[in-house]
Scaffold this motif. Structure first.
Motif, mmCIF file in Angstrom:
data_model
loop_
_atom_site.group_PDB
_atom_site.id
_atom_site.type_symbol
_atom_site.label_atom_id
_atom_site.label_comp_id
_atom_site.label_asym_id
_atom_site.label_seq_id
_atom_site.Cartn_x
_atom_site.Cartn_y
_atom_site.Cartn_z
ATOM 1 N N ILE A 134 0.822 -1.218 0.000
ATOM 2 C CA ILE A 134 0.000 0.000 0.000
ATOM 3 C C ILE A 134 0.855 1.267 0.000
ATOM 4 O O ILE A 134 0.660 2.158 -0.839
ATOM 5 N N PRO A 135 1.839 1.420 0.908
ATOM 6 C CA PRO A 135 2.567 2.704 0.936
ATOM 7 C C PRO A 135 3.589 2.875 -0.177
ATOM 8 O O PRO A 135 4.135 3.975 -0.335
ATOM 9 N N VAL A 136 3.873 1.822 -0.959
ATOM 10 C CA VAL A 136 4.903 1.928 -2.005
ATOM 11 C C VAL A 136 4.312 1.824 -3.402
ATOM 12 O O VAL A 136 5.055 1.768 -4.379
ATOM 13 N N ALA A 137 2.980 1.800 -3.524
ATOM 14 C CA ALA A 137 2.324 1.582 -4.810
ATOM 15 C C ALA A 137 2.016 2.879 -5.541
ATOM 16 O O ALA A 137 1.144 2.896 -6.414
ATOM 17 N N ASN A 138 2.707 3.968 -5.189
ATOM 18 C CA ASN A 138 2.529 5.256 -5.867
ATOM 19 C C ASN A 138 1.107 5.789 -5.757
ATOM 20 O O ASN A 138 0.591 6.407 -6.696
#
Length: 508
Positions: free
Chosen positions: A354-358
């Motif tokens: 979730i936090p790294v999916a742009n």
């Protein structure tokens, strides 16, 4: 070396099977503490085998700005200044507030001043600690010694971790993962201990705050803790207090970071571009798909990956992507509802993405292999549970063991090759330009190396290619082109390049 690696891994796997399990599949009556010590030693040795040669790698890219050219690291007052906004306003990355990562650099600078060997040793030690803690966490939630050990082995050797372990700048990923794992283990211990649990509760909340102040992606910790609740036991009141406390701590840390970013006069904040909903959705889907592909097929590594989220030409692309995501979510919920290990692994993988999916588009580096460090925990557990599930089918007694040995061997060989690439900065950037031709930063650093080697024609060719193809023109490329002209005595051309740099950015 390939034959030797196969030989060692095969006989280590056979020895492990004899140590932990009898030939009939029943579990050995070895002391659990002894089994844990043997497993931790094996994980540590595998990490050293995979990343030992990378300890001689140099500082790369932002390492010079963070460490070599940072005079504050050598002072004792730095450990107090790391929590003040003054230090971050004057630093190269004013939008970041990561005091515990800065602390780790300060400790290394006191022991190993400007020596990359010590910084690489610290990264490797943190990775070893993460593998050991992850093994205990897997053993607690799955109840399977074999699945936990295999998951720990795959996590120790997965090639996607090369960037996080070898690149000193990515220590925030390693350190945040360590705090996340300690917090989750303390949470499980608190839920299991009905009589005394105050110290574990305090440790859980304290490490949660440390993780959030080390890397922003660690704010997903309450979601990871909620995913582990069905496997933890404990009363409903304790579950609510644990997850609620983590939510409060994570929200407080997020408020601190947001407040520093908004109310402090930080210069040059890199804000994400604004684009439409469909374009945004496409960027998120493509990013998640790329990360899943890197985890499943760890090949074609690149230190700099870049993509601009274009609008897909056909609406059917969105329909297929949405259907695939819904199908994955449905399978995850069904498996998780049954309290099975694959469902937990898929939940960890999806939550960590979730936090790294742009969702907030990261314009500088939208894709980074180092950001897969925490999501790979769920992927490794998923792979280990799938291999463990083959034992129920029983097509062959040795088939699961052979598959596990082959997968671990492939991971080890790819990691060794990737670590060898990191040892030579020129080879690293040449490999990056081959895999990511659109990366102008790789061409910039490669041109700098060519200039230092006296290969001025190649350096000028690369820099001119950057200025022709990249819009707007990077002032750094103009400055480096002026330096090349300066060294060969073409002063009018050098002056023209410097003037173009100042026109592009007056701060130059």
């Amino acid at each position: 070396s390939t034959k030797l690696t196969y030989y060692l891994l095969y006989h280590t796997a056979l020895a492990g099977e004899q140590v932990f399990w009898h030939n009939d599949g029943s579990q050995d009556q070895m002391n659990p503490g002894t089994r844990a010590i043997v497993a931790c030693c094996c994980l540590s040795l595998l990490c050293i085998l995979a990343y030992g040669r990378s300890l001689t790698a140099p500082f790369v890219w932002d390492d010079d700005t963070l460490i070599v050219q940072n005079p504050a690291l050598g002072s004792a007052r730095f450990f107090l200044d790391a929590f003040s906004t003054v230090y971050w306003r004057q630093g190269p990355f004013p939008e970041d507030y990561r005091p515990f990562e800065a602390w780790s650099y300060g400790i290394d600078s006191l022991i190993w001043p400007d020596n990359p060997l010590g910084f690489h040793i610290s990264n490797l030690l943190i990775h070893i600690i993460n593998c050991v803690i992850l093994y205990f966490l897997f053993r607690r939630v799955t109840g399977s010694e074999r699945c936990a050990l295999l998951g720990g082995v795959l996590f120790a050797l997965h090639p996607i971790h090369s960037e996080a372990v070898i690149w000193v700048q990515n220590r925030s990923e390693l350190l945040a993962a360590a705090f996340i794992l300690i917090s989750l283990c303390a949470c499980l211990r608190y839920l299991r201990n009905d009589g005394r649990g105050t110290r574990w509760y305090a440790l859980c909340l304290g490490t949660c705050s440390c993780a959030a102040l080390t890397k922003e992606s660690a704010l997903i910790l309450p979601l990871l803790a909620a995913a582990l609740l069905p496997f933890s036991g404990g009363t409903t009141a304790r579950r609510r207090s644990c997850v609620g406390g983590l939510v409060i701590v994570a929200a407080a840390c997020a408020a601190i970071k947001l407040g520093i970013a908004i109310w402090s006069p930080l210069p040059a904040l890199s804000l994400p571009p604004v684009y439409g909903t469909l374009k945004h959705l496409y960027a998120v889907v493509r990013t998640a798909w790329c990360y899943l592909g890197m985890l499943a097929l760890p090949m074609n590594f690149s230190i700099d990956r870049y993509f601009v989220p274009p609008v897909p030409p056909y609406p059917i692309g969105y329909s297929c992507a949405a259907a695939a995501l819904l199908l994955c979510l449905a399978i995850t919920l069904l498996a998780y509802r049954a309290h099975r290990t694959p469902g937990l692994a898929a939940a960890i993988l999806l939550i960590a993405l979730i936090p790294v999916a742009n969702i907030i588009y990261i314009a500088g580096r939208p894709l980074s292999e180092g950001r897969c460090y925490v999501p790979s925990m769920g992927f490794c557990l998923l792979a280990a549970s799938a291999i463990e599930g083959l034992r129920r089918i029983r097509p062959s007694k040795r088939l699961p063991l052979l598959i596990a040995a082959a997968l671990a061997t492939a991971y080890l060989l790819i990691t060794l090759m990737r670590a060898e690439t990191w040892r030579n900065e020129k080879v690293l950037w040449e490999r990056t330009t081959e895999v990511s031709p659109s990366s102008w930063k790789a061409k910039l650093f490669l041109a700098k190396i060519y200039r230092e080697e006296g290969r001025y024609d190649e350096a000028v060719s690369l820099l001119k290619r950057i200025l022709r193809t990249v819009t707007p023109r990077p002032p750094m490329a103009c400055v480096d082109l002026g330096r090349v002209y300066d060294e060969i005595g073409w002063y009018p051309h050098a002056r023209e390049a410097y003037e173009r740099a100042v026109a592009a950015d007056p701060l130059y």
